[in-house]
Write a protein that holds these residues in place. Structure first.
Motif, PDB file in Angstrom:
ATOM      1  N   LEU A 362     -12.826 -11.403  -9.870  1.00 28.98           N
ATOM      2  CA  LEU A 362     -12.170 -11.251 -11.168  1.00 28.98           C
ATOM      3  C   LEU A 362     -11.543  -9.869 -11.323  1.00 28.98           C
ATOM      4  N   TYR A 363     -12.170  -8.871 -10.699  1.00 27.63           N
ATOM      5  CA  TYR A 363     -11.679  -7.488 -10.749  1.00 27.63           C
ATOM      6  C   TYR A 363     -11.595  -6.956  -9.312  1.00 27.63           C
ATOM      7  N   PRO A 364     -10.574  -7.343  -8.557  1.00 27.75           N
ATOM      8  CA  PRO A 364     -10.512  -6.947  -7.139  1.00 27.75           C
ATOM      9  C   PRO A 364     -10.574  -5.432  -6.960  1.00 27.75           C
ATOM     10  N   ALA A 365     -11.342  -5.006  -5.965  1.00 25.73           N
ATOM     11  CA  ALA A 365     -11.493  -3.579  -5.681  1.00 25.73           C
ATOM     12  C   ALA A 365     -11.641  -3.391  -4.180  1.00 25.73           C
ATOM     13  N   LEU A 366     -10.921  -2.427  -3.656  1.00 20.30           N
ATOM     14  CA  LEU A 366     -10.958  -2.166  -2.223  1.00 20.30           C
ATOM     15  C   LEU A 366     -12.353  -1.767  -1.754  1.00 20.30           C
TER      16      LEU A 366
END
Length: 662
Positions: A362-366
């Motif tokens: 839902l909240y893509p993060a590397l």
């Protein structure tokens, strides 16, 4: 490009299938450790490829069908991974519960349970400790083992629960008007496939309950939110960390419903339940293993475990108070709190990371994708088992597992430091959209661009062409097609700034003159901003009109950069709330690198998103010398970012270099 993307997607799925099938081969017995690590690498590569090359042109229902199908097939194939020895405890404790015994009464190797000993009891770990599983978990173990007294029964039930998590994430992404392909971050993540379909850890049940709880809370269905939270706690106690936020933000008048799932299953074990606390202490307590923050603190304090635990507890308390203060969204708050819990916990097994991965969809993060990759090093521990020694994870593997993740995480958290942990802004519902098109001598392309803009459904409220001094028919053609024309000195950012000042709309979409947008683009921008009040802008997503594998790679890299780092380029169709950009200092009127600066300003005041495409642009600049162009862009961006840190404006020089070289 549609066919090329389909080929890339199919090739990525082949890697996933190949990695899963390896576990059904004789090699899995001969050298399980090496094969597991190789399989993990192939799985991660296939997962990233499938996510970034997901085909265009599918209807939303077909996208969902494809996602659910490949999720099912991947889990069925990964069932060949040997189950964890935790499953033997699930089986045996389920067996004695069905026999009317309480697993809380004595440790598993007590003589009282001698009559129930079997092959799974022999394989079970920690028979000298009391169980730490809550009552609802024990009743679920009893129910599943009654279906079939075999690890396969648990694999089947957990696969079904895991698919329910995937389906719920699809539902949430649709509710937020976000790209449903992001569910693959969870659905095809090698951590997920190994932990649930393969080793059959029961944490998936807690994850499902937590996701249902926060979904209900976000929809203000508070009765369901509190009931599901109680179920999550009754499956795994760590979900208790969400209670303070729920009391503050999720209508505490319904909190009594939490007692229903907490009390009802407990009644079955009422006489012996107090021993569960001892079990929790024995499995947790003063133990420490692979905790990234706790381990560092413990080393700094020379092994003073009590003080180490006290410090991480204080840190978690501060994070909890900050989360309650800055976030009103229960989904985002749960993401922050569970992430903090995992990072500060003294004990972290690889499947604990999966408590967080659904939120990353839902909240893509590397950072979390980096950790998803480096967590493959956890399976180095299998070499010790293979050599019939005590289970052991080398210290170097822990360092390489956590260090890359922590470095990226620190970089991502820089915007929290800039914002000063202020409460997130609700930017409201936008009503009007302006499309701004910078142009300079684009008479051969401006008509196609404006024709596509005029076909938007619903139409844009403003269409502004910002002319940088064209000597051809560009301004005349723009006026002829109903656009407003604003004159400006040349320079893309300079021209766009002139258009932004001329506009009166709530939202601006910047469209390059050699781009064509699809009909629903405008509505999708307004929908995503309406459904996500904390989102300040982002990018639509770009596809080249040409074909070629190198163009697909560029598209995938552009998508990855925008999704995971928030840094989009102008040809991806950047959009933003004008109120948010005004708060961030206004639109950057740079002749070049205005798109990079815009991304940084947006991330400073809120969240950015990438939609699932809809901007088609010419590949004319990439037809020849593509590697030289990539190198030039990377070099210019690096020079810009470095000088930006030093508070120096070099964009005019970069503009001269870029257009002299083009």
């Amino acid at each position: 490009m549609t066919q090329i993307r389909m080929v890339g997607f199919a090739g990525s799925l082949v890697l996933v299938v190949f990695a899963a099938i390896l576990h059904w081969t004789p090699w899995a017995v001969a050298d399980r450790a090496s094969l597991t690590i190789v399989s993990y690498g192939f799985l991660f590569t296939g997962f990233m490829g499938a996510w970034l090359s997901f085909p265009d042109g599918f209807s939303i229902n077909r996208k969902i069908a494809v996602i659910m199908l490949i999720s099912l097939v991947a889990r069925m194939l990964m069932a060949g991974v040997p189950e964890s020895d935790d499953v033997y405890r699930y089986l045996w404790e389920g067996k004695i519960v069905r026999a009317g015994e309480s697993p809380y009464r004595f440790v598993a190797d007590h003589a009282h349970y001698a009559v129930y000993r079997d092959v799974y009891w022999e394989k079970m770990n920690h028979r000298d400790k009391l169980t730490a599983y809550p009552p609802l978990a024990e009743l679920i173990f009893a129910a599943v083992s009654s279906l079939a007294y075999s690890p396969w029964a648990f694999k089947l039930v957990f696969i079904i629960a895991d698919l329910c998590v995937v389906a719920l994430l699809v539902l949430m992404l649709r509710r937020y008007a976000l790209d449903v392909r992001n569910v693959l971050i969870y659905a095809l993540n090698p951590l997920t496939l190994f932990a649930f379909a393969g080793e059959a850890h029961f944490d998936v049940l807690m994850i499902l309950a937590i996701m249902l709880s926060v979904f209900c809370a976000e929809r203000r269905a508070y009765a369901g939110a509190w009931l599901f939270l109680g179920m999550a706690i009754q499956i795994k106690v760590i979900a208790i960390v969400l209670i303070p936020f729920f009391l503050w933000r999720c209508n505490w008048r319904y909190c009594w419903l939490l007692l229903v799932p907490l009390l009802v299953p407990s009644l079955y074990f009422l006489g012996t339940l107090h021993n569960m606390l001892q079990g929790l202490w024995e499995f947790g307590g003063m133990n420490a293993f692979n905790g990234p923050v706790h381990s560092v603190i413990n080393v700094a304090l020379q092994g003073q475990t009590v003080w180490s635990i006290f410090i991480v507890a204080v840190l978690f308390g501060l994070i909890m108070l900050s989360t309650i203060r800055i976030s009103k969204n229960p989904v985002k708050a749960a993401y922050l709190l569970i992430s903090a819990l995992v990072l500060l916990s003294p004990v972290v097994h690889y499947w604990y990371i999966l408590w967080i991965i659904p939120f990353v969809a839902l909240y893509p993060a590397l950072s979390w994708l980096v950790l998803s990759f480096t967590s493959g090093l956890y399976f180095v521990s299998l070499y010790s088992v293979q050599q019939e020694a005590a289970w052991h994870l080398p210290e170097w593997a822990m360092w390489w597992m956590w260090l890359p993740f922590l470095l990226v995480l620190v970089y991502e958290l820089r915007f929290f430091a800039v914002s000063g942990l202020q409460p997130e802004t609700d930017w409201g519902t936008p009503k009007t959209l302006a499309i701004i098109i910078p142009a300079l001598n684009e008479q051969d392309r401006i008509k196609a661009c404006l024709a596509a803009v005029c076909s938007l459904n619903p139409p844009a409220d403003e269409v502004i062409v910002c002319d940088g001094g064209s000597i051809d028919l560009t301004p005349a053609l723009a006026r002829q097609m109903g656009a407003s024309v604003v004159n400006s000195p040349p320079g893309r950012g300079t021209q766009i700034l002139a258009g932004v000042r001329h506009s009166h709309s709530d939202v601006v979409l910047v469209l390059h003159a050699d781009c064509v947008c699809e009909k629903p683009v405008g509505q999708r921008i307004l929908d995503v901003l309406k459904c996500n009040p904390d989102v300040v802008g982002g990018a639509v997503g770009q596809r080249f009109t040409g074909s070629g594998i190198y163009l697909l790679v560029i598209e995938m890299l552009n998508d990855a950069r925008a999704r995971l780092g928030g840094a989009s380029f102008g040809d991806q169709g950047q959009f933003f709330r004008t109120a948010a950009i005004n708060r961030a200092g206004g639109y950057p009127g740079y002749p070049l690198m205005e798109d990079v600066e815009l991304s940084l300003r947006m991330m400073r005041v809120g969240r950015t998103v990438l939609l699932d495409g809809g901007i088609h642009n010419s590949a004319r600049q990439w037809q020849q010398g593509s590697m030289k162009r990539i190198w030039l862009i990377l070099k210019l961006v690096a020079v810009f970012r470095w000088n930006r840190l030093l508070r120096r404006d070099v964009t005019q020089k970069l503009y001269a270099i870029y257009y002299n070289r083009k």
